[in-house]
Enzyme design. Structure first.
Site, PDB file in Angstrom:
ATOM      1  N   GLY A   1       0.777  -1.217   0.039  1.00  0.00           N
ATOM      2  CA  GLY A   1       0.115  -0.170   0.247  1.00  0.00           C
ATOM      3  C   GLY A   1       1.002   1.370   0.032  1.00  0.00           C
ATOM      4  O   GLY A   1       1.884   1.352  -0.452  1.00  0.00           O
TER       5      GLY A   1
ATOM      6  N   THR B   1       3.110   4.391   1.278  1.00  0.00           N
ATOM      7  CA  THR B   1       4.251   4.722   2.228  1.00  0.00           C
ATOM      8  C   THR B   1       3.772   5.180   3.439  1.00  0.00           C
ATOM      9  O   THR B   1       4.321   4.874   4.538  1.00  0.00           O
ATOM     10  CB  THR B   1       5.330   5.602   1.535  1.00  0.00           C
ATOM     11  OG1 THR B   1       5.859   4.852   0.168  1.00  0.00           O
ATOM     12  CG2 THR B   1       6.354   5.983   2.283  1.00  0.00           C
TER      13      THR B   1
ATOM     14  N   GLU C   1       5.565  -3.296   0.759  1.00  0.00           N
ATOM     15  CA  GLU C   1       5.698  -2.968  -0.622  1.00  0.00           C
ATOM     16  C   GLU C   1       5.097  -1.677  -0.792  1.00  0.00           C
ATOM     17  O   GLU C   1       3.698  -1.777  -0.644  1.00  0.00           O
ATOM     18  CB  GLU C   1       4.962  -4.102  -1.687  1.00  0.00           C
ATOM     19  CG  GLU C   1       5.794  -5.510  -1.466  1.00  0.00           C
ATOM     20  CD  GLU C   1       6.747  -5.539  -2.461  1.00  0.00           C
ATOM     21  OE1 GLU C   1       7.254  -4.436  -2.708  1.00  0.00           O
ATOM     22  OE2 GLU C   1       7.526  -6.730  -2.475  1.00  0.00           O
TER      23      GLU C   1
ATOM     24  N   CYS D   1       1.936   0.847  -8.713  1.00  0.00           N
ATOM     25  CA  CYS D   1       2.913   1.269  -7.904  1.00  0.00           C
ATOM     26  C   CYS D   1       4.199   1.492  -8.877  1.00  0.00           C
ATOM     27  O   CYS D   1       5.187   2.341  -8.550  1.00  0.00           O
ATOM     28  CB  CYS D   1       3.360   0.320  -7.069  1.00  0.00           C
ATOM     29  SG  CYS D   1       3.501  -1.108  -7.363  1.00  0.00           S
TER      30      CYS D   1
ATOM     31  N   GLU E   1       4.226  10.729  -5.331  1.00  0.00           N
ATOM     32  CA  GLU E   1       3.194   9.743  -6.337  1.00  0.00           C
ATOM     33  C   GLU E   1       1.781  10.263  -6.520  1.00  0.00           C
ATOM     34  O   GLU E   1       1.051  10.429  -5.443  1.00  0.00           O
ATOM     35  CB  GLU E   1       3.429   8.454  -5.368  1.00  0.00           C
ATOM     36  CG  GLU E   1       2.597   7.332  -6.107  1.00  0.00           C
ATOM     37  CD  GLU E   1       2.466   5.981  -5.360  1.00  0.00           C
ATOM     38  OE1 GLU E   1       2.211   6.077  -4.229  1.00  0.00           O
ATOM     39  OE2 GLU E   1       2.805   4.904  -5.867  1.00  0.00           O
TER      40      GLU E   1
HETATM   41  P1  NAP Z   1      -3.374   2.309   1.261  1.00  0.00           P
HETATM   42  O1  NAP Z   1      -4.263   3.356   1.785  1.00  0.00           O
HETATM   43  O2  NAP Z   1      -1.963   2.395   2.090  1.00  0.00           O
HETATM   44  O3  NAP Z   1      -4.053   1.130   1.834  1.00  0.00           O
HETATM   45  C1  NAP Z   1      -3.447  -0.182   1.777  1.00  0.00           C
HETATM   46  C2  NAP Z   1      -4.205  -1.092   2.639  1.00  0.00           C
HETATM   47  O4  NAP Z   1      -4.035  -0.687   4.039  1.00  0.00           O
HETATM   48  C3  NAP Z   1      -5.700  -1.313   2.621  1.00  0.00           C
HETATM   49  O5  NAP Z   1      -6.138  -2.627   2.902  1.00  0.00           O
HETATM   50  C4  NAP Z   1      -5.878  -0.209   3.862  1.00  0.00           C
HETATM   51  O6  NAP Z   1      -7.465  -0.389   3.916  1.00  0.00           O
HETATM   52  C5  NAP Z   1      -5.016  -0.617   4.721  1.00  0.00           C
HETATM   53  N1  NAP Z   1      -4.858   0.104   5.861  1.00  0.00           N
HETATM   54  C6  NAP Z   1      -5.200   1.627   5.754  1.00  0.00           C
HETATM   55  N2  NAP Z   1      -4.633   2.214   6.889  1.00  0.00           N
HETATM   56  C7  NAP Z   1      -4.381   1.086   7.815  1.00  0.00           C
HETATM   57  C8  NAP Z   1      -3.986   0.966   9.195  1.00  0.00           C
HETATM   58  N3  NAP Z   1      -3.746   2.263   9.755  1.00  0.00           N
HETATM   59  N4  NAP Z   1      -3.356  -0.219   9.531  1.00  0.00           N
HETATM   60  C9  NAP Z   1      -3.492  -1.066   8.758  1.00  0.00           C
HETATM   61  N5  NAP Z   1      -4.080  -1.141   7.492  1.00  0.00           N
HETATM   62  C10 NAP Z   1      -4.200  -0.061   6.942  1.00  0.00           C
HETATM   63  O7  NAP Z   1      -2.866   1.973   0.067  1.00  0.00           O
HETATM   64  P2  NAP Z   1      -3.953   1.992  -1.368  1.00  0.00           P
HETATM   65  O8  NAP Z   1      -4.652   3.529  -1.414  1.00  0.00           O
HETATM   66  O9  NAP Z   1      -5.029   1.039  -1.134  1.00  0.00           O
HETATM   67  O10 NAP Z   1      -3.188   1.600  -2.486  1.00  0.00           O
HETATM   68  C11 NAP Z   1      -2.358   2.627  -3.195  1.00  0.00           C
HETATM   69  C12 NAP Z   1      -0.848   2.664  -2.499  1.00  0.00           C
HETATM   70  O11 NAP Z   1      -0.171   1.310  -2.836  1.00  0.00           O
HETATM   71  C13 NAP Z   1       0.004   3.463  -3.487  1.00  0.00           C
HETATM   72  O12 NAP Z   1       0.911   4.112  -2.664  1.00  0.00           O
HETATM   73  C14 NAP Z   1       0.761   2.462  -4.391  1.00  0.00           C
HETATM   74  O13 NAP Z   1       2.107   2.798  -4.585  1.00  0.00           O
HETATM   75  C15 NAP Z   1       0.730   1.306  -3.212  1.00  0.00           C
HETATM   76  N6  NAP Z   1       1.339   0.183  -3.945  1.00  0.00           N
HETATM   77  C16 NAP Z   1       2.371  -0.444  -3.626  1.00  0.00           C
HETATM   78  C17 NAP Z   1       2.806  -1.809  -4.523  1.00  0.00           C
HETATM   79  C18 NAP Z   1       3.994  -2.366  -4.350  1.00  0.00           C
HETATM   80  O14 NAP Z   1       4.240  -3.535  -4.676  1.00  0.00           O
HETATM   81  N7  NAP Z   1       5.054  -1.719  -4.048  1.00  0.00           N
HETATM   82  C19 NAP Z   1       1.837  -2.341  -5.181  1.00  0.00           C
HETATM   83  C20 NAP Z   1       0.428  -1.798  -5.360  1.00  0.00           C
HETATM   84  C21 NAP Z   1       0.133  -0.693  -4.580  1.00  0.00           C
HETATM   85  P3  NAP Z   1      -8.476   0.285   3.545  1.00  0.00           P
HETATM   86  O15 NAP Z   1      -8.363   0.916   2.359  1.00  0.00           O
HETATM   87  O16 NAP Z   1      -9.736  -0.665   3.438  1.00  0.00           O
HETATM   88  O17 NAP Z   1      -9.056   1.143   4.331  1.00  0.00           O
END
Ligand code: NAP
Ligand code: MG
Length: 499
Positions: free
Chosen positions: A245, A247, A268, A302, A401
């Protein structure tokens, strides 16, 4: 639901799955949240309601963790053999193959991505389960060269209960990248999909059950970061957390792990990957790739090649061709299988529009795009692919990003200049270089600070090839043999041989 979805030509099983309120999988049972709370998941192509999903609280997470712990101790790491685990993983892959169309449709409806792109995600997920099925029987330790009066060897043991937290951009695929190695290594799992995209993970749960995994080995709980995700990252009986997710949330996960039981953490995270084109590159190959490296998955990727650097002599040509290609991308509802679907949500769309405003105010040149798509697609979260030209790497749109279909493009003169500019980022997830000079390509690969480097290609992935970020793009490598290290701990055993 039935009437609406029938007009889309959906598989009957997809319609049935959507017609029943979703349940979570805990200890082999399909359950609602103990509080009875739910949330809605919607189709980002038109904002329409898809299903009601349980909102798990701390009590539900506790129940899932207890089930996983019990299964780990009594079955999965006890009576189940590595060969049993291998065949269960292979069987799961077969069932995913059988139900590919349903998984694709659920992913497209819930996430918005074009159906054929969802096919790629499902195929990649299947490949992951097959690849790690092979690993289950091949996780070995070493015998070490110590003095003759003793023997020392190592074993690789599973960690126990793993918490797997997944984002919404590749919901099934990233869940599979985590589940497959975790299970092959003998761990039990508590998986949390992102709240926007729970459906494909819940359907996968049905297939996990059908494949015959023992109860409690895989638990799937649904809900937002707070409280559900946080209950996982701070849980005292979860031994490892694997998170993909942003950073920002990655930091919170590490902090929660540190404050609770110092569970192992792999992350990741985000990226702002440089895509560098030298004047000696094969431009036909560049032009085939560049529109996808810039806008794939509506930019919600990502590894998106979101910072393009082009050597000055070919700069204008690349800008012109990228613009023409961006302008001709077909944008529509995912079920109609366009090139690009909608963004995941109104709020992600608003974030991207905010960055577009910032870019304009910072003085970057808007080459194309920049607007929400209205009219027939107005109820969905559609946006034009957007290109900014600039000569200032300090701009916010160059450093941060955006996570949408927005790329920044700039010209450069020398090798040293472009490497320094590529490395001028807090991120280090991936980088690409296009050149026919093999020495230059390898020098670039040596000097660039990123976890993956693609030479004359982009977004090349395979289950056998490690993937993960440097700098603030993450900790640890998923895929390949590296993931075996991520999901096991190494035990050292000494034996004294004295009479
Ligand atoms: P996100 O907001 O960080 O959420 C990722 C996951 O974490 C979701 O399941 C989210 O739940 C959960 N989450 C949120 N707050 C949390 C907390 N305080 N404690 C535990 N879990 C928590 O990311 P996103 O918006 O879904 O995805 C986009 C990001 O992911 C981008 O920055 C992208 O670059 C990154 N990404 C990285 C990769 C890689 O392999 N490096 C691959 C794909 C995506 P909810 O959304 O259900 O609230
Ligand atoms: Mg959805």
């Amino acid at each position: 639901m039935k009437e609406l979805t029938k007009t889309m030509g959906l598989n009957d099983c997809t319609i049935d799955f959507l017609d029943n309120p979703a349940k979570m999988l805990i200890n082999g049972e399909w359950v609602s949240a103990q509080s009875g709370e739910t949330f809605k998941t919607i189709n980002p192509a038109d904002g329409s309601f898809l299903n009601e999903i349980p909102l798990a609280g701390i009590a539900d997470v506790n129940k899932a963790v207890n089930a996983a712990k019990k299964s780990f101790e009594t079955v999965w790491n006890n009576t189940t053999t590595p060969a049993d685990r291998a065949s269960l993983l292979w069987k799961l892959a077969d069932l995913m193959e059988r139900d590919k169309q349903i998984l694709m449709e659920l992913e497209t409806l819930d996430n918005g991505k074009p159906l054929e792109k969802a096919r790629y995600d499902v195929d990649s997920s299947i490949n992951h389960f097959r690849y790690y099925s092979g690993w289950a029987t091949k996780i070995e330790g070493n015998t070490l060269p110590v003095a003759n009066d003793s023997i020392a060897f190592t074993k690789r043991e599973p960690l126990g209960v793993t918490g797997l937290i997944v984002p919404w951009n590749f919901p099934l695929m990233i869940a599979s990248w985590k589940l497959a190695p975790a299970l092959a290594c003998g761990n039990c799992c508590v998986l949390k999909p992102a709240e926007q995209t729970s459906l494909s993970a819940l359907y996968l749960g049905k297939l996990i059950e059908e494949a015959g995994f023992p109860d409690g080995v895989v638990n799937i709980i649904t809900g937002p970061g707070l409280p559900t995700g946080q209950a996982i990252s701070s849980h005292m009986n979860i031994d490892k957390i694997s998170f993909t997710g942003s950073t920002k949330v990655g930091r919170q996960i590490m902090e929660a792990a540190a404050r609770s039981n110092l569970k192992k953490v792999s992350l990741e995270l985000g990226g702002k990957s440089p895509n560098i084109i030298f004047e000696d590159a094969n431009l036909d190959h560049v032009f085939e790739s560049i529109v996808w490296s810039s806008f794939y998955n509506t930019g919600q990727e990502c590894t998106l090649g979101s910072r393009i650097y082009v050597q000055r002599s070919i700069y204008q040509k690349v800008v012109d061709i990228l613009k023409t290609k961006a302008d001709s991308l077909k944008i529509n509802k995912g079920m109609l299988n366009p090139d690009l679907g909608p963004m995941i949500s109104e709020s992600q769309l608003q974030t991207v529009l905010k960055y577009i405003d910032i870019g304009i105010n910072e003085g970057a040149e808007l080459i194309t795009g920049g607007k929400r798509i209205q009219g027939e697609l107005g109820n969905g979260y559609f946006i034009e692919p957007t290109i900014f030209a600039h000569q200032n790497d300090q701009l916010q749109i160059v450093q941060e990003e955006i996570f949408g279909p927005v790329v920044v493009i700039s010209s450069f003169d020398t090798f040293d200049e472009v490497v320094a500019r590529a490395n001028n980022s807090i991120y280090g997830l991936a980088a690409a270089v296009w050149t026919n000079d093999i020495s230059k390509a390898h020098r670039f690969a040596n000097e660039v600070q990123s976890g993956t480097v693609w030479i004359n290609g982009y977004d090349m992935f395979d289950p056998s090839v490690p993937f993960g970020g440097f700098k603030q793009s993450g900790i640890g490598k998923e895929m390949g043999k590296s993931a075996i290290e991520l999901y096991t701990k190494e035990k050292t055993v000494w034996i004294g041989l004295k009479d």
